[in-house]
Design a protein around this motif. Structure first.
Motif, short mmCIF file in Angstrom:
data_model
loop_
_atom_site.label_atom_id
_atom_site.label_comp_id
_atom_site.label_asym_id
_atom_site.label_seq_id
_atom_site.Cartn_x
_atom_site.Cartn_y
_atom_site.Cartn_z
N ILE A 182 0.84 -1.20 0.00
CA ILE A 182 0.00 0.00 0.00
C ILE A 182 0.88 1.25 0.00
CG2 ILE A 182 -1.61 1.35 1.40
CD1 ILE A 182 -2.88 -1.33 2.26
N ALA A 183 1.97 1.23 0.79
CA ALA A 183 2.88 2.37 0.81
C ALA A 183 3.54 2.58 -0.55
CB ALA A 183 3.95 2.16 1.89
N LEU A 184 3.93 1.49 -1.22
CA LEU A 184 4.52 1.60 -2.56
C LEU A 184 3.50 2.20 -3.54
CD1 LEU A 184 6.44 -1.79 -2.83
CD2 LEU A 184 7.44 0.49 -2.58
N GLY A 185 2.24 1.76 -3.41
CA GLY A 185 1.19 2.33 -4.25
C GLY A 185 0.97 3.80 -3.97
N GLY A 186 1.02 4.16 -2.68
CA GLY A 186 0.86 5.57 -2.31
C GLY A 186 1.98 6.43 -2.87
N TRP A 187 3.20 5.91 -2.84
CA TRP A 187 4.33 6.66 -3.38
C TRP A 187 4.21 6.81 -4.90
CZ3 TRP A 187 7.73 9.81 -1.38
CH2 TRP A 187 8.89 10.14 -2.08
N THR A 188 3.78 5.73 -5.55
CA THR A 188 3.58 5.77 -7.00
C THR A 188 2.52 6.80 -7.38
OG1 THR A 188 4.17 3.42 -7.18
CG2 THR A 188 2.96 4.37 -9.02
N SER A 189 1.43 6.81 -6.64
CA SER A 189 0.35 7.75 -6.92
C SER A 189 0.76 9.18 -6.60
CB SER A 189 -0.89 7.37 -6.11
OG SER A 189 -1.93 8.29 -6.31
N ALA A 190 1.45 9.39 -5.47
CA ALA A 190 1.84 10.74 -5.06
C ALA A 190 2.80 11.38 -6.05
CB ALA A 190 2.48 10.69 -3.67
N ASN A 191 3.53 10.54 -6.81
CA ASN A 191 4.49 11.05 -7.79
C ASN A 191 3.99 10.92 -9.23
OD1 ASN A 191 7.14 11.81 -6.28
ND2 ASN A 191 6.49 9.89 -5.34
N TYR A 192 2.67 10.67 -9.37
CA TYR A 192 2.04 10.62 -10.69
C TYR A 192 2.74 9.62 -11.62
CZ TYR A 192 -0.14 14.87 -8.94
OH TYR A 192 -0.82 15.78 -8.18
N ALA A 193 3.03 8.44 -11.06
CA ALA A 193 3.74 7.41 -11.83
C ALA A 193 2.85 6.23 -12.20
CB ALA A 193 4.95 6.91 -11.03
N ALA A 194 1.54 6.37 -12.02
CA ALA A 194 0.63 5.24 -12.26
C ALA A 194 0.62 4.81 -13.72
CB ALA A 194 -0.78 5.60 -11.82
N LEU A 195 0.92 5.72 -14.63
CA LEU A 195 0.92 5.39 -16.06
C LEU A 195 2.33 5.48 -16.66
CD1 LEU A 195 -2.36 7.09 -17.32
CD2 LEU A 195 -1.94 4.67 -16.87
N ALA A 196 3.35 5.33 -15.81
CA ALA A 196 4.72 5.36 -16.32
C ALA A 196 5.01 4.16 -17.21
CB ALA A 196 5.70 5.40 -15.15
N CYS A 197 4.31 3.06 -17.01
CA CYS A 197 4.42 1.88 -17.86
C CYS A 197 3.01 1.55 -18.38
CB CYS A 197 4.97 0.69 -17.09
SG CYS A 197 6.66 0.91 -16.50
N THR A 198 2.92 1.36 -19.68
CA THR A 198 1.61 1.08 -20.27
C THR A 198 1.53 -0.31 -20.87
OG1 THR A 198 2.34 2.13 -22.33
CG2 THR A 198 1.16 3.51 -20.74
N ASP A 199 2.61 -1.08 -20.81
CA ASP A 199 2.60 -2.47 -21.29
C ASP A 199 2.36 -3.41 -20.13
OD1 ASP A 199 3.01 -1.72 -23.85
OD2 ASP A 199 5.07 -2.45 -24.02
N MET A 200 1.95 -4.62 -20.44
CA MET A 200 1.76 -5.68 -19.46
C MET A 200 2.41 -6.96 -19.98
SD MET A 200 0.09 -4.60 -16.77
CE MET A 200 -0.43 -6.15 -16.06
N PRO A 201 3.07 -7.77 -19.12
CA PRO A 201 3.25 -7.58 -17.68
C PRO A 201 4.45 -6.71 -17.32
CG PRO A 201 4.15 -9.69 -18.30
CD PRO A 201 3.57 -9.08 -19.56
N LEU A 202 5.32 -6.43 -18.31
CA LEU A 202 6.49 -5.61 -18.03
C LEU A 202 6.33 -4.25 -18.69
CD1 LEU A 202 9.23 -8.36 -18.58
CD2 LEU A 202 8.26 -7.58 -16.41
N CYS A 203 7.34 -3.40 -18.48
CA CYS A 203 7.29 -2.05 -19.02
C CYS A 203 7.81 -2.04 -20.46
CB CYS A 203 8.12 -1.11 -18.14
SG CYS A 203 7.67 0.63 -18.29
N GLU A 204 7.45 -1.02 -21.20
CA GLU A 204 7.87 -0.93 -22.58
C GLU A 204 9.33 -0.49 -22.68
OE1 GLU A 204 5.89 2.91 -21.32
OE2 GLU A 204 5.32 0.80 -21.34
N GLY A 205 9.96 -0.82 -23.82
CA GLY A 205 11.31 -0.36 -24.09
C GLY A 205 12.36 -1.05 -23.24
N ASP A 206 13.52 -0.42 -23.15
CA ASP A 206 14.66 -0.97 -22.40
C ASP A 206 14.55 -0.56 -20.93
OD1 ASP A 206 17.06 -2.23 -21.91
OD2 ASP A 206 18.27 -0.51 -22.51
N TRP A 207 13.45 -0.99 -20.29
CA TRP A 207 13.16 -0.54 -18.93
C TRP A 207 14.16 -1.04 -17.91
CZ3 TRP A 207 12.21 -4.07 -15.07
CH2 TRP A 207 11.97 -5.39 -15.48
N LEU A 208 14.69 -2.26 -18.11
CA LEU A 208 15.57 -2.86 -17.10
C LEU A 208 16.84 -2.05 -16.90
CD1 LEU A 208 15.78 -5.26 -15.18
CD2 LEU A 208 16.92 -6.54 -16.99
N ASN A 209 17.37 -1.50 -17.99
CA ASN A 209 18.61 -0.72 -17.90
C ASN A 209 18.37 0.73 -17.49
OD1 ASN A 209 20.34 -2.85 -18.68
ND2 ASN A 209 19.79 -2.53 -20.84
#
Length: 330
Positions: A182-209
Motif C-alpha cells: 500500500i505504501a509503494l502504491g501511495g508513493w507511485t500515486s503521489a508522484n504521478y507514476a501510475a501510467l509510467a508503464c503502459t505495457d503488461m506484464p512488463l514495461c515498454e522499451g529498455d526498462w531494465l537498464n
C-alpha cells in the motif's frame, strides 16, 4: 460506543475514498489555503468572492469543481474527527474496567496528526512524502477503528484467548507485506507514476537498464510537486517496484488464504480467508485494468477502496487467529 465506532469506521472508509477521488482528479490544491477555501468555509461562488479569491491567489485561480472536491473531503474528515473525539470521551467517562481507553486516545492523536498532514499537503504543495504519509495515516485510522470494533465485539461475545501464535504470526507477516505494498502504491500515486508503464506484464522499451532506485525514492527540490517532479526513469522505477510488490503480495496472501481454508478448524477463519482471496482477486484485476485502460477514474478510486477493504480483512484474520485458543493447523 460500539455503534459509534462502527459508524466512524464506515465514515473513515468514505474519507479514504474521497481522498483518492480528490487526488485522482488533481484537486489536492483545489483550495490553496487551509482549513478554509480561499478564506471561506465554502467554495467562493459569487462574482465578488471569486474575484477577491483570484486576486488573493493569482497563481491558483478558482476552479470550482476541484475546490468542491477538496472541501467535501475536508468536511467528511472533520466529521470523522468529531466522531473520534466523542469515542475518546466515552472511553474516558465510562467506568467499566474492560472498556478500551488507550486505543481511543491513540486514535484521537492519530486524527489530530492527520489534520496536520492535510494542512501540510496544501502548504507544501503536494510534497510526495507528506501526501503518502497522509494516505497511510488514513489507512492507520481506519485500521485502528476496526481493531477497536473487534475488541468491543470480543468483549461482548466473550471470545476465548489466546490463539495459535504461529499461524497468527503468518497472518501478521501477510499484513506487513500488504502495508508495504500500500505504501509503494501511495508513493507511485503521489508522484504521478501510475501510467509510467503502459505495457503488461512488463514495461515498454529498455526498462531494465533504466531503473533508478536512488532517484525514485528521493525527493527532488521543486517549488510545486503537482503532476510530479521526478523524471521518466524514476517514475518507471516506482511503477515497476509497485508491480513486483503486487506479485509478492498476491502470492503470499493466496498461499496463506488456501492454508487457512484447508487447515483452520474455525468456520469464521475459513470465511475470512475466502473473503480475503475474493478481495485479493478483485484488487489484482483493478490494478491490471488501471494500466490496460489508462487509469479510469472509477477503477483507480476502487483500487484504493479495495486496498483498504483487503487490509481490514487481514486485520480480521489476524485478530481472529490470535483470539482463538486450541487451534490446530497441521
Amino acid at each position: 460506543m460500539k455503534k459509534l465506532v462502527l459508524c466512524s469506521l464506515l465514515l473513515a472508509l468514505v474519507v479514504i475514498i474521497l481522498g483518492a477521488y480528490t487526488r485522482l482528479t488533481d484537486a489536492g490544491l483545489g483550495c490553496p489555503d487551509w482549513p478554509g477555501c480561499y478564506g471561506h468555509l465554502t467554495v467562493p461562488s459569487s462574482n465578488d468572492t471569486v474575484a477577491a479569491a483570484n486576486a488573493a491567489f493569482p497563481e491558483r485561480p478558482v476552479e470550482a469543481h476541484k475546490a468542491w472536491n477538496e472541501m467535501i473531503h475536508r468536511y467528511f474528515a472533520g466529521a470523522l474527527g468529531l466522531c473520534i473525539l466523542a469515542i475518546s470521551i466515552l472511553a474516558l467517562v465510562r467506568k467499566e474496567p474492560d472498556t478500551p481507553t488507550k486505543l481511543p486516545l491513540l486514535l484521537l492523536g492519530l486524527v489530530i496528526f492527520q489534520a496536520a498532514l492535510g494542512m501540510w499537503t496544501v502548504t507544501m504543495n503536494l510534497l510526495p512524502v507528506v501526501v503518502m504519509g497522509h494516505l497511510l495515516g488514513g489507512f492507520t485510522v481506519l485500521s485502528c477503528l476496526f481493531l477497536l470494533y473487534l475488541r468491543l465485539h470480543a468483549r461482548s461475545s466473550q471470545m476465548p484467548r489466546p490463539g495459535n501464535v504461529h499461524v497468527s504470526g503468518l497472518a501478521l507477516t501477510g499484513m506487513v507485506i500488504l502495508v508495504v505494498q500500500i505504501a509503494l502504491g501511495g508513493w507511485t500515486s503521489a508522484n504521478y507514476a501510475a501510467l509510467a508503464c503502459t505495457d503488461m506484464p512488463l514495461c515498454e522499451g529498455d526498462w531494465l537498464n533504466r531503473l533508478d532506485f536512488g532517484g525514485a525514492y528521493s525527493v527532488p527540490e521543486a517549488d510545486n510537486y503537482e503532476f510530479g517532479a521526478h523524471d521518466y526513469a524514476q517514475r518507471m522505477t516506482m511503477h515497476m517496484v509497485h508491480r513486483v510488490g503486487a506479485v509478492i503480495t498476491f502470492l503470499y496472501l493466496t498461499w496463506l488464504g488456501l492454508r487457512l481454508i484447508l487447515r483452520a478448524p474455525q468456520s469464521r477463519v475459513k470465511l475470512a480467508a475466502c473473503l480475503m482471496l475474493a478481495v485479493l482477486t478483485i484488487q489484482l484485476g483493478l490494478g491490471v485494468s488501471n494500466v490496460v485502460f489508462s487509469l479510469p477514474l472509477a477503477v483507480a478510486v476502487a483500487h484504493n477502496a479495495v486496498a483498504a477493504t483487503l487490509l481490514l480483512v487481514m486485520i480480521w484474520i489476524t485478530y481472529s487467529l490470535y483470539r482463538y485458543q486450541g487451534a490446530s493447523y497441521g
